[in-house]
Design an enzyme around this catalytic site. Structure first.
Site, mmCIF file in Angstrom:
data_model
loop_
_atom_site.group_PDB
_atom_site.id
_atom_site.type_symbol
_atom_site.label_atom_id
_atom_site.label_comp_id
_atom_site.label_asym_id
_atom_site.label_seq_id
_atom_site.Cartn_x
_atom_site.Cartn_y
_atom_site.Cartn_z
ATOM 1 N N LYS A 1 -52.625 72.763 14.802
ATOM 2 C CA LYS A 1 -51.947 71.396 14.694
ATOM 3 C C LYS A 1 -51.670 70.574 13.355
ATOM 4 O O LYS A 1 -51.433 69.668 13.167
ATOM 5 C CB LYS A 1 -52.312 70.584 15.935
ATOM 6 N N SER B 1 -56.964 70.647 10.895
ATOM 7 C CA SER B 1 -58.177 70.928 10.238
ATOM 8 C C SER B 1 -59.303 71.243 11.375
ATOM 9 O O SER B 1 -60.659 71.242 11.371
ATOM 10 C CB SER B 1 -58.937 69.816 9.420
ATOM 11 N N SER C 1 -60.042 74.358 11.858
ATOM 12 C CA SER C 1 -61.049 75.248 11.157
ATOM 13 C C SER C 1 -62.159 74.624 10.191
ATOM 14 O O SER C 1 -63.274 75.119 10.450
ATOM 15 C CB SER C 1 -60.266 76.187 10.379
ATOM 16 N N ALA D 1 -63.277 71.805 10.818
ATOM 17 C CA ALA D 1 -64.386 70.973 11.720
ATOM 18 C C ALA D 1 -65.312 72.232 12.194
ATOM 19 O O ALA D 1 -66.806 72.066 12.414
ATOM 20 C CB ALA D 1 -63.833 70.402 12.941
ATOM 21 N N ASP E 1 -60.130 69.212 3.389
ATOM 22 C CA ASP E 1 -60.331 69.545 4.835
ATOM 23 C C ASP E 1 -61.760 69.643 4.878
ATOM 24 O O ASP E 1 -62.363 68.682 6.021
ATOM 25 C CB ASP E 1 -59.557 70.632 5.607
#
Length: 474
Positions: free
Chosen positions: A154, A157, A159, A161, A203
């Site tokens: 979505k 981020s 990935s 996290a 990110d």
């Protein structure tokens, strides 16, 4: 039953949900050994987005939604990974011997060859990077449990996290003291070199170093944290999910990034900067003028000296014949493809300027309605530039238009696509107390499109501020 010895009050409710989920996995951890837990939030890209890989200033909000990582040593000679949450995934077991002494290419092949289990690359990839960059010796087995409420695909981020929470938990377990900036850079290596996604740094930096209710200000040259910006009392930021899945591994994002680096290479040639070939498709540029970043080229210089001299697009083979390669180490130019160049090059030049103006407006002691409308206009300009790069989508365009139509009369000032674009989430700048208006926009969009829409709000601390905690048996 597992419980925390301590957990920060700001994330207590989230921690209870994580524990409830973990305690359903009664067979996973041994009660005889301690469990280390870390937590890392997703992020909402307010301004900056894809200009991060070109050195721009970006402004990012750490979200309330987060990923939790719990890790424990194991007597088994394997790494066992289990994940639950937004998207349940199959458990993955990797023998220790398989991970030993792998280079990044071999690790990418091993961890991504099975699409159903490729999620493990984000987690086991942290071990690969710690081995190669920090000299970690993985001599004991591990069990890692991941739980996430960050929506996947979505543009917020999920990935990053996952990587940051895992890296924080592992570094604590192995008693490795890694500062936040370095932690984020290691996680970027996971995504670039193990997962194979050519993301920038914003990110991971936000997930690691973000502060609750503040915008992380990051000058991506390559990753310089600047003073964070507390959101003015009169404003709040929301995310509305378009229902259209986004991925930075997609061809659109990668080709736009390649086009931007092609543009920088052509500008360097036009400016007479010294260039040396480094290898296949790789060059180095001696650049004391812009330090290697498109963002350092002013919009006026771009318009006066370079815009009309850059091609709208160029064939990969023709570019390689004339320019040998680019300075980007994480993308590959396909000789058979044609790449847009002028607009991907223009975007970071203007975006860096927009973000600096945005920050300057936020710094005013009192924001007028005109100031808020100017902030919104900068977001609309950013969104239009994304679309001109080919990174828009019908869904995100419609959400932005619904916000624009509602406008300041509904206390909604601006909106733009977030992150890598091509779907995902739209960030909305609103006057504080505008949840009902945001819900109305989301309901209108869902009725029009039939997509299931999720609203993202709230903020929480990054992984470093949250720290690491231990679980004990109740």
């Amino acid at each position: 039953m597992w419980r925390f010895t301590h957990v920060p009050e700001s994330t207590r409710a989230d921690a209870e949900r994580f524990l409830s989920n973990l305690n359903k996995q009664a067979d996973f951890f041994s009660p005889q050994q301690s469990v280390v837990v870390a937590r890392a939030p997703g992020r909402l890209d307010l301004m900056g987005g894809i200009a991060d890989y070109s050195g721009a200033l970006v402004l990012e909000l750490p979200l309330a939604a987060a990923t939790w990582a719990a890790v424990q040593f194991s007597d088994e000679p394997a790494i066992t990974l289990r994940s639950t949450g937004v998207e349940d995934t199959p458990q993955v077991t990797i023998e220790l011997a398989e991970l030993a002494r792998l280079d990044y290419t071999a690790a990418h092949t091993l961890l991504t060859r099975d699409p159903e289990r490729s999620w493990a690359a984000y987690v086991a990839g942290c071990l690969i990077v710690l081995q190669r960059e920090c000299g970690l010796l993985v001599e004991r087995g591990l069990r890692l449990f991941l739980h996430s409420n960050v929506p996947a695909g979505k543009g917020v981020s999920s990935s990053a996290a996952l990587e940051v929470a895992t890296m924080q938990a592992l570094s604590t377990l192995y008693d490795m003291h890694i500062a936040g900036r370095e932690l984020a850079l290691l996680c970027q290596k996971v995504e670039n070199l193990v997962v194979g996604a050519p993301c920038g740094i914003m990110d991971q930096m936000t997930s690691a170093c973000g502060e609750q209710d503040s915008l992380l200000a990051l000058l991506c040259q390559p990753a310089e944290l600047q003073e964070s910006i507390t959101l003015p009392n009169e404003l709040e930021v929301w995310g509305i999910d378009s229902g259209i899945r986004h991925a930075v591994t997609g061809a659109d994002y990668g080709s736009v990034r390649i086009g931007a680096f092609m543009g920088y290479r052509i500008i360097a040639d036009l400016a007479g900067l010294p260039v040396q070939t480094q290898g296949e498709q790789s060059v180095s540029i001696e650049d004391s003028r812009w330090q290697g970043y498109l963002a350092n080229i002013s919009p006026s210089l771009w318009e006066r000296a370079y815009r009309e001299r850059l091609p709208h697009q160029i064939h990969g083979a023709a570019f390689l014949r004339q320019y040998q390669g680019s300075t980007d180490s994480v993308t590959h130019i396909d000789p058979t493809c044609t790449y847009a160049v002028r607009q991907p090059t223009a975007h970071p030049i203007y975006e860096h300027h927009r973000v600096r103006l945005f920050r300057a407006l936020l710094a005013r002691p009192v924001l007028t309605d005109e100031d808020c409308c100017l902030l919104g206009e900068l977001m609309y300009q950013s969104h239009a530039s994304y679309s001109a790069c080919g990174l828009g989508s019908n869904g995100t365009d419609r959400l932005v238009e619904l916000v624009r139509q509602a406008g300041p009369r509904a206390n909604l000032y601006g909106a733009k696509i977030t992150g890598g674009g091509s779907g995902g989430t739209v960030a909305v700048l609103a006057r504080r107390g505008s949840q009902a208006q945001i819900e109305h926009i989301a309901a209108l969009y869902a009725q029009e499109t039939g997509y299931a829409v999720e609203i993202l709000g709230g903020s929480s601390p990054g992984a470093v501020a949250w720290g690491s905690q231990q679980l004990v048996v109740a």
